[in-house]
Write an enzyme that holds these catalytic residues in place. Structure first.
Site, PDB file in Angstrom:
ATOM      1  N   HIS A 205     -15.140  -5.885  10.361  1.00 44.50           N
ATOM      2  CA  HIS A 205     -13.849  -5.772   9.426  1.00 44.50           C
ATOM      3  C   HIS A 205     -12.755  -4.740   9.722  1.00 44.50           C
ATOM      4  O   HIS A 205     -11.746  -4.564   9.314  1.00 44.50           O
ATOM      5  CB  HIS A 205     -14.275  -5.607   7.930  1.00 44.50           C
ATOM      6  CG  HIS A 205     -14.821  -4.133   7.600  1.00 44.50           C
ATOM      7  ND1 HIS A 205     -16.081  -3.757   7.877  1.00 44.50           N
ATOM      8  CD2 HIS A 205     -14.034  -3.018   7.438  1.00 44.50           C
ATOM      9  CE1 HIS A 205     -16.039  -2.439   7.658  1.00 44.50           C
ATOM     10  NE2 HIS A 205     -14.947  -1.863   7.269  1.00 44.50           N
TER      11      HIS A 205
HETATM   12  C1  UD1 Z   1     -10.815  -1.200   3.242  1.00 45.16           C
HETATM   13  C2  UD1 Z   1     -10.900   0.430   4.094  1.00 45.16           C
HETATM   14  C3  UD1 Z   1     -11.851   0.471   5.173  1.00 45.16           C
HETATM   15  C4  UD1 Z   1     -13.198   0.249   4.826  1.00 45.16           C
HETATM   16  C5  UD1 Z   1     -13.275  -1.151   3.966  1.00 45.16           C
HETATM   17  C6  UD1 Z   1     -14.752  -1.168   3.497  1.00 45.16           C
HETATM   18  C7  UD1 Z   1      -8.506   1.209   4.060  1.00 45.16           C
HETATM   19  C8  UD1 Z   1      -7.323   1.797   4.817  1.00 45.16           C
HETATM   20  N1  UD1 Z   1      -9.447   0.417   4.514  1.00 45.16           N
HETATM   21  O1  UD1 Z   1     -10.542  -1.960   4.397  1.00 45.16           O
HETATM   22  O2  UD1 Z   1     -11.824   1.966   5.830  1.00 45.16           O
HETATM   23  O3  UD1 Z   1     -14.304   0.326   5.804  1.00 45.16           O
HETATM   24  O4  UD1 Z   1     -12.250  -1.184   2.944  1.00 45.16           O
HETATM   25  O5  UD1 Z   1     -14.918  -2.780   3.227  1.00 45.16           O
HETATM   26  O6  UD1 Z   1      -8.705   1.782   2.967  1.00 45.16           O
HETATM   27  N2  UD1 Z   1      -9.070  -8.513   0.104  1.00 45.16           N
HETATM   28  C9  UD1 Z   1      -9.911  -9.554  -0.309  1.00 45.16           C
HETATM   29  N3  UD1 Z   1     -10.713  -9.205  -1.753  1.00 45.16           N
HETATM   30  C10 UD1 Z   1     -10.992  -7.949  -1.920  1.00 45.16           C
HETATM   31  C11 UD1 Z   1     -10.428  -6.976  -1.122  1.00 45.16           C
HETATM   32  C12 UD1 Z   1      -9.593  -7.229   0.015  1.00 45.16           C
HETATM   33  O7  UD1 Z   1      -9.688 -10.807  -0.416  1.00 45.16           O
HETATM   34  O8  UD1 Z   1     -11.625  -7.412  -2.940  1.00 45.16           O
HETATM   35  C13 UD1 Z   1      -8.940  -8.874   1.503  1.00 45.16           C
HETATM   36  C14 UD1 Z   1      -7.033  -8.905   1.093  1.00 45.16           C
HETATM   37  O9  UD1 Z   1      -6.544  -9.976   1.850  1.00 45.16           O
HETATM   38  C15 UD1 Z   1      -6.531  -7.529   1.752  1.00 45.16           C
HETATM   39  C16 UD1 Z   1      -7.556  -7.462   2.904  1.00 45.16           C
HETATM   40  O10 UD1 Z   1      -9.028  -8.024   2.375  1.00 45.16           O
HETATM   41  O11 UD1 Z   1      -5.344  -7.701   2.137  1.00 45.16           O
HETATM   42  C17 UD1 Z   1      -7.868  -5.896   3.277  1.00 45.16           C
HETATM   43  O12 UD1 Z   1      -8.480  -5.327   2.207  1.00 45.16           O
HETATM   44  P1  UD1 Z   1      -7.875  -3.749   2.261  1.00 45.16           P
HETATM   45  O13 UD1 Z   1      -8.485  -3.185   0.955  1.00 45.16           O
HETATM   46  O14 UD1 Z   1      -6.366  -3.494   2.445  1.00 45.16           O
HETATM   47  O15 UD1 Z   1      -8.722  -3.213   3.503  1.00 45.16           O
HETATM   48  P2  UD1 Z   1     -10.119  -3.436   3.889  1.00 45.16           P
HETATM   49  O16 UD1 Z   1     -10.062  -4.165   5.239  1.00 45.16           O
HETATM   50  O17 UD1 Z   1     -11.013  -4.232   3.009  1.00 45.16           O
HETATM   51  N1  UDP Z   2     -22.715  -4.021   2.369  1.00 45.83           N
HETATM   52  C1  UDP Z   2     -23.003  -5.024   1.572  1.00 45.83           C
HETATM   53  N2  UDP Z   2     -22.818  -6.356   1.599  1.00 45.83           N
HETATM   54  C2  UDP Z   2     -22.317  -6.833   2.655  1.00 45.83           C
HETATM   55  C3  UDP Z   2     -21.861  -5.932   3.700  1.00 45.83           C
HETATM   56  C4  UDP Z   2     -22.018  -4.582   3.707  1.00 45.83           C
HETATM   57  O1  UDP Z   2     -23.878  -4.597   0.504  1.00 45.83           O
HETATM   58  O2  UDP Z   2     -22.162  -7.976   2.966  1.00 45.83           O
HETATM   59  C5  UDP Z   2     -22.778  -2.898   2.197  1.00 45.83           C
HETATM   60  C6  UDP Z   2     -23.579  -1.976   3.498  1.00 45.83           C
HETATM   61  O3  UDP Z   2     -25.094  -1.855   2.987  1.00 45.83           O
HETATM   62  C7  UDP Z   2     -22.908  -0.462   3.082  1.00 45.83           C
HETATM   63  C8  UDP Z   2     -21.625  -0.872   2.797  1.00 45.83           C
HETATM   64  O4  UDP Z   2     -21.577  -2.042   2.153  1.00 45.83           O
HETATM   65  O5  UDP Z   2     -23.843   0.124   2.091  1.00 45.83           O
HETATM   66  C9  UDP Z   2     -20.793  -0.494   3.956  1.00 45.83           C
HETATM   67  O6  UDP Z   2     -19.368  -1.030   3.570  1.00 45.83           O
HETATM   68  P1  UDP Z   2     -18.126  -1.490   4.713  1.00 45.83           P
HETATM   69  O7  UDP Z   2     -18.916  -1.966   5.904  1.00 45.83           O
HETATM   70  O8  UDP Z   2     -17.411  -2.618   3.993  1.00 45.83           O
HETATM   71  O9  UDP Z   2     -17.465  -0.074   4.872  1.00 45.83           O
HETATM   72  P2  UDP Z   2     -17.342   1.084   5.784  1.00 45.83           P
HETATM   73  O10 UDP Z   2     -18.622   1.734   5.710  1.00 45.83           O
HETATM   74  O11 UDP Z   2     -17.201   0.504   7.175  1.00 45.83           O
HETATM   75  O12 UDP Z   2     -16.240   1.765   5.229  1.00 45.83           O
END
Ligand code: UD1
Ligand code: UDP
Length: 363
Positions: A205
């Protein structure tokens, strides 16, 4: 002592769960839980509240998605009146997401003491939005809790006073250890027709990996080779799913027989999937740590890690996104009979209790 605790994105939930639990044993602290709404899909948020027994948030700011500036600004705008109304003694933030820095900034500008859990981690790659969030949040925090020694050392080099810094271990691992036996009972392997050690788990991601179709396509080149040997189970983050559906990639993805793209799965199922996997390929931060404890080989598809202990002690290899390097690491894992790895200091399930004890002493 009133403490406002912040969650916004999926990984924040695994980190806050044990802290909310630990408060229950400390009557001097009254916690409030605020969800910014950064993540909002059921399987990126609500599901984890139920699975991990996190109390319902006292407030949900409902901010949702946006550009970095929009999201950060909207969180700040929505959170400020709450801090003014609640007058907490401290605001506690976890991790490195936009909700972390946004709420941290609001707190300190209103003169409220800021606590950062998972402080000091550094990838030294400022093109990562999380690195900016980490550096800024640490620089304005009054109490900094570190998961690993590298965090303590980074903060020392940045001039943070040592009395503010506490090495307490890893709250995400508190959650893993607490729920491991429940996860064992998950039927996800049977449901997906998988056999233990007969598949790989993939998550992606990071913007640097998924936002550019050419780079994501290059990762698919390597994954295609892996998928010839092993089913690759891929619970896809919504950011990634959107990219995979673009015209540049959709047909290619559909033709990759061994790649099983799923919606994001719940925590217990995901833990079960990781623990039964032959290996995990990921660009997640938390998953590098979880595989270290599970002793499952982890190939990290990034050029850097902010969690070096997972490489020094754990089962993690950071290989970047060049298909040749990924496949070399993959072949090495497949040919090896043993899994490297040990448990980092204080990753023992008691980190949240240590944090809450420090907070109580300051009450
Ligand atoms: C965010 C965090 C990242 C973290 C990740 C965990 C920041 C800058 N990034 O990235 O550090 O590792 O979360 O998963 O805070 N979206 C949905 N549904 C949701 C959430 C997001 O569809 O419930 C889609 C939207 O199109 C959105 C995109 O995902 O624009 C990105 O979401 P965003 O929260 O901006 O950043 P992540 O890539 O999720
Ligand atoms: N995780 C989950 N379901 C998924 C993918 C990840 O429960 O389909 C959990 C994973 O075990 C960990 C957390 O989500 O506890 C990690 O989140 P993510 O990778 O989104 O964020 P990051 O750690 O990179 O910020």
């Amino acid at each position: 002592m009133k403490i406002v605790n912040i969650v916004g994105a999926r990984p924040n939930l695994m980190k806050i769960a044990p802290i909310m639990d630990a408060y229950a044993a400390v009557p001097e602290i009254s916690p409030l839980l605020v969800h910014t709404g950064q993540h909002y899909d059921r399987n990126m948020s609500d599901l984890f509240f139920r699975e991990l027994g996190i109390p319902e948030p006292d407030l949900n700011l409902g901010v949702g998605s946006g550009s970095h500036a929009e999201q950060t600004a909207e969180i700040m705008r929505a959170f400020e009146p709450i801090v003014i109304a609640e007058r907490p003694d401290r605001v506690l933030v976890v991790g490195d997401v936009n909700s972390t820095i946004a709420c941290g900034l609001v707190a300190v500008k209103l003169g409220v003491s800021l606590v950062h859990v998972e402080a000091g981690l550094r990838s030294f790659d400022r093109s990562m939005p999380e690195e900016i969030n980490r550096i800024l949040t640490d620089s304005i925090s009054d109490l900094l809790f570190c998961t690993e020694e590298s965090g303590v050392e980074n903060l020392r080099k940045e001039g943070v006073a040592s009395e503010k810094v506490h090495l307490v271990g890893n709250v995400m691992i508190d959650t893993l250890l607490r729920h491991q036996s429940r996860a064992e009972a998950s039927t996800v392997l049977e449901d997906l027709g998988l056999e233990a050690r007969g598949y790989a788990v993939l998550t992606l991601h990071r913007p640097a990996n998924v936002d550019d179709p050419a780079i994501l396509g290059q990762l698919l080149d390597a994954l295609e080779v892996v998928a010839r040997d092993l089913t690759v189970v891929f619970p896809a983050h919504p950011r990634t799913r959107a990219q995979l559906a673009t015209p540049e990639l959709a047909a290619r993805v559909a033709s990759l027989g061994g790649l099983r793209i799923l919606e994001p799965v719940g925590y217990l199922d995901f833990l079960k999937l990781m623990s039964g996997a032959r290996l995990v390929l990921t660009d997640s931060g938390g998953i590098q740590e979880e595989t270290t404890i599970l002793r499952v080989p982890c190939i990290t598809l990034r050029e850097t890690t902010e969690r070096p202990v997972t490489v020094e002690l754990g089962s993690n290899q950071v290989v970047g996104r060049d298909p040749q390097r990924i496949l070399a690491a993959y072949r090495e894992v497949m040919s090896s009979q043993t899994v490297r790895g040990g448990i980092p200091p204080l990753w023992d399930g008691r980190s949240a209790a240590r944090i809450v004890e420090v907070l109580r002493e300051g009450a």
